[in-house]
Design an enzyme around this catalytic site. Sequence first.
Site, PDB file in Angstrom:
ATOM      1  N   GLU A 197       0.866  -1.193   0.000  1.00 54.22           N
ATOM      2  CA  GLU A 197       0.000   0.000   0.000  1.00 54.22           C
ATOM      3  C   GLU A 197       0.901   1.240   0.000  1.00 54.22           C
ATOM      4  OE1 GLU A 197      -1.596   0.706   3.940  1.00 54.22           O
ATOM      5  OE2 GLU A 197      -3.366   1.763   3.170  1.00 54.22           O
TER       6      GLU A 197
ATOM      7  N   ASN B  75      -6.912   6.426  -1.554  1.00 53.80           N
ATOM      8  CA  ASN B  75      -5.844   5.462  -1.288  1.00 53.80           C
ATOM      9  C   ASN B  75      -6.113   4.310  -2.259  1.00 53.80           C
ATOM     10  OD1 ASN B  75      -4.109   3.531  -0.263  1.00 53.80           O
ATOM     11  ND2 ASN B  75      -4.579   3.990   1.882  1.00 53.80           N
TER      12      ASN B  75
ATOM     13  N   LYS C 120      -9.501   2.340  -1.770  1.00 50.15           N
ATOM     14  CA  LYS C 120      -9.717   1.770  -0.427  1.00 50.15           C
ATOM     15  C   LYS C 120     -11.039   2.230   0.180  1.00 50.15           C
ATOM     16  CE  LYS C 120      -7.073   1.318   3.935  1.00 50.15           C
ATOM     17  NZ  LYS C 120      -5.773   1.672   4.555  1.00 50.15           N
TER      18      LYS C 120
ATOM     19  N   GLU D 216      -5.851   8.714   7.909  1.00 53.35           N
ATOM     20  CA  GLU D 216      -6.425   8.309   6.612  1.00 53.35           C
ATOM     21  C   GLU D 216      -7.786   8.957   6.380  1.00 53.35           C
ATOM     22  OE1 GLU D 216      -5.845   4.449   4.844  1.00 53.35           O
ATOM     23  OE2 GLU D 216      -4.743   3.827   6.628  1.00 53.35           O
TER      24      GLU D 216
ATOM     25  N   CYS E 266      -4.939  -2.932   2.872  1.00 53.97           N
ATOM     26  CA  CYS E 266      -4.629  -2.896   4.306  1.00 53.97           C
ATOM     27  C   CYS E 266      -5.802  -3.160   5.240  1.00 53.97           C
ATOM     28  CB  CYS E 266      -3.934  -1.595   4.662  1.00 53.97           C
ATOM     29  SG  CYS E 266      -3.166  -1.729   6.307  1.00 53.97           S
TER      30      CYS E 266
ATOM     31  N   ASN F 180       0.297  -1.205   5.457  1.00 57.02           N
ATOM     32  CA  ASN F 180       1.225  -0.455   6.321  1.00 57.02           C
ATOM     33  C   ASN F 180       0.610  -0.542   7.711  1.00 57.02           C
ATOM     34  OD1 ASN F 180       3.178   1.740   4.711  1.00 57.02           O
ATOM     35  ND2 ASN F 180       1.322   1.254   3.575  1.00 57.02           N
TER      36      ASN F 180
HETATM   37  N1  CDT Z   1      -2.870   1.361   6.556  1.00 60.16           N
HETATM   38  C1  CDT Z   1      -3.798   0.797   7.362  1.00 60.16           C
HETATM   39  O1  CDT Z   1      -4.955   0.638   6.971  1.00 60.16           O
HETATM   40  N2  CDT Z   1      -3.414   0.475   8.606  1.00 60.16           N
HETATM   41  C2  CDT Z   1      -4.325  -0.032   9.598  1.00 60.16           C
HETATM   42  C3  CDT Z   1      -3.911   0.462  10.949  1.00 60.16           C
HETATM   43  C4  CDT Z   1      -5.089   0.866  11.719  1.00 60.16           C
HETATM   44  S1  CDT Z   1      -4.645   1.604  13.248  1.00 60.16           S
HETATM   45  C5  CDT Z   1      -5.496   3.069  13.265  1.00 60.16           C
HETATM   46  C6  CDT Z   1      -4.420  -1.541   9.629  1.00 60.16           C
HETATM   47  O2  CDT Z   1      -5.543  -2.037   9.715  1.00 60.16           O
HETATM   48  O3  CDT Z   1      -3.396  -2.225   9.600  1.00 60.16           O
END
Ligand code: CDT
Length: 312
Positions: free
Chosen positions: A47, A108, A125, A144, A170, A195
Site C-alpha cells: 500500500e 488510497n 480503499k 487516513e 490494508c 502499512n
Molecule cells: N494502513 C492501514 O490501513 N493500517 C491499519 C492500521 C489501523 S490503526 C489506526 C491496519 O488495519 O493495519
Amino acid sequence: MARHLRIASAQLGPLHLADSRKSATGRLVALLRDAHMMGAKFVVFPELAFTTFFPRWWMPDQDEVDAKFFERAMPSPETQPLFDEAKKLGIGFYIGYAELTPQGEHFNTAILVAPEGTVVGKYRKIHLPGHADHKPDAAFQHLEKKYFQVGELGFRVWRFLDTITGMLICNDRRWPEAFRVLALQGAEVVALGFNTPTENLHYPEPPALRVHHHLIMAQSMAFQNATWLVETAKCGAEDGFRMFGHSVIVAPTGEIAVKSQSEEDEVICFNCDIDLAANLKRTMFNFAAHRRPEHYRLIVERVGAEITPENR
Ligand code: CDT
C-alpha cells in the site's frame, strides 16, 4: 491439468519523509528483478508504495501534501521505470499509491497492471481507519480519514493471468464482508498491500499480539473464502515509527505457504496451485449450496452494533 501461477510478495522496508519517489521506484525495480529471478509472473507490492506512510503526520497545508505524496497520473515520469521494467520482464503487478484525480478527489488506491504494461484494474480503499482530527498528545497520527475519501469503485475482481483476481488494501483485511464480496464474484487470488504500525495508537498492546491478529485474519479469510491471499507489507522504522513486516502468501487451505523474515526490502515467492480450492468450493464452501442470505440482512442494513429491546 492444474493451473499454477508463481506469485511474489515484494515487501518494502522503510521509506522516510526525505526519500524521493525516484529512489522508491529504484527499490521497487530491484525487487521486481529479484522476483523475476525467482520465476514470479505476478508481483504484489505494498500500500502507498512510493512514499513514506504519510497519514502518520499532521500536515495542515493540503497543497504541500498533494505535491509531496499524491500522484496525478500513474505512471508518472518518476514511476514509469517500474512499468517499463515489468513490461520488459513480462510480469504483472499490484501496487498501491495515493491518487489525486483531475476533479481534486483523494483516494488510497491500488492498481492491477498486466504484463503488457496496461492498467487493467483499479481499487480505491473503502475501509479507511484512524481519524480526521489532530491528536497532538498521541505518539503518532493515523489520518487516513483526513487525507482520503472513501473509495467508490466497490470490491471487484478481474480476469488476470488466467485467474480471477481481486484487490483490497490494508485495513480491508479486518472486514470479512470485503473478502466475501470478492469470493461471491469467484475470486481465486486476492492481492493486498499494507502499512501496519507495530504500536497501537489508541491503547497499549503487545506488538506480538498485533502480528498474531494479522496472521489469523489472513489465514481465516483465505480459508473461509477458498482463495489464495497475498499480503505485502511496507515495514521497518520510517523516521523512527515502526511498522511490522510478516508479508504472507496464504493458500486456500488457510496454511501459510511462505512468510517474510525481515522488516526490510524482501521478496518471497510461491508457485500457487490456483485449482487447490476446487474441493473446498465443491463441498464446505459451496456458496450456492449452503449460504443463507435471507438471514444476513443486518449485514447490509445496519452499520454499528445495536442492542434492541427484543435482544436485551
Ligand atoms: N494502513 C492501514 O490501513 N493500517 C491499519 C492500521 C489501523 S490503526 C489506526 C491496519 O488495519 O493495519
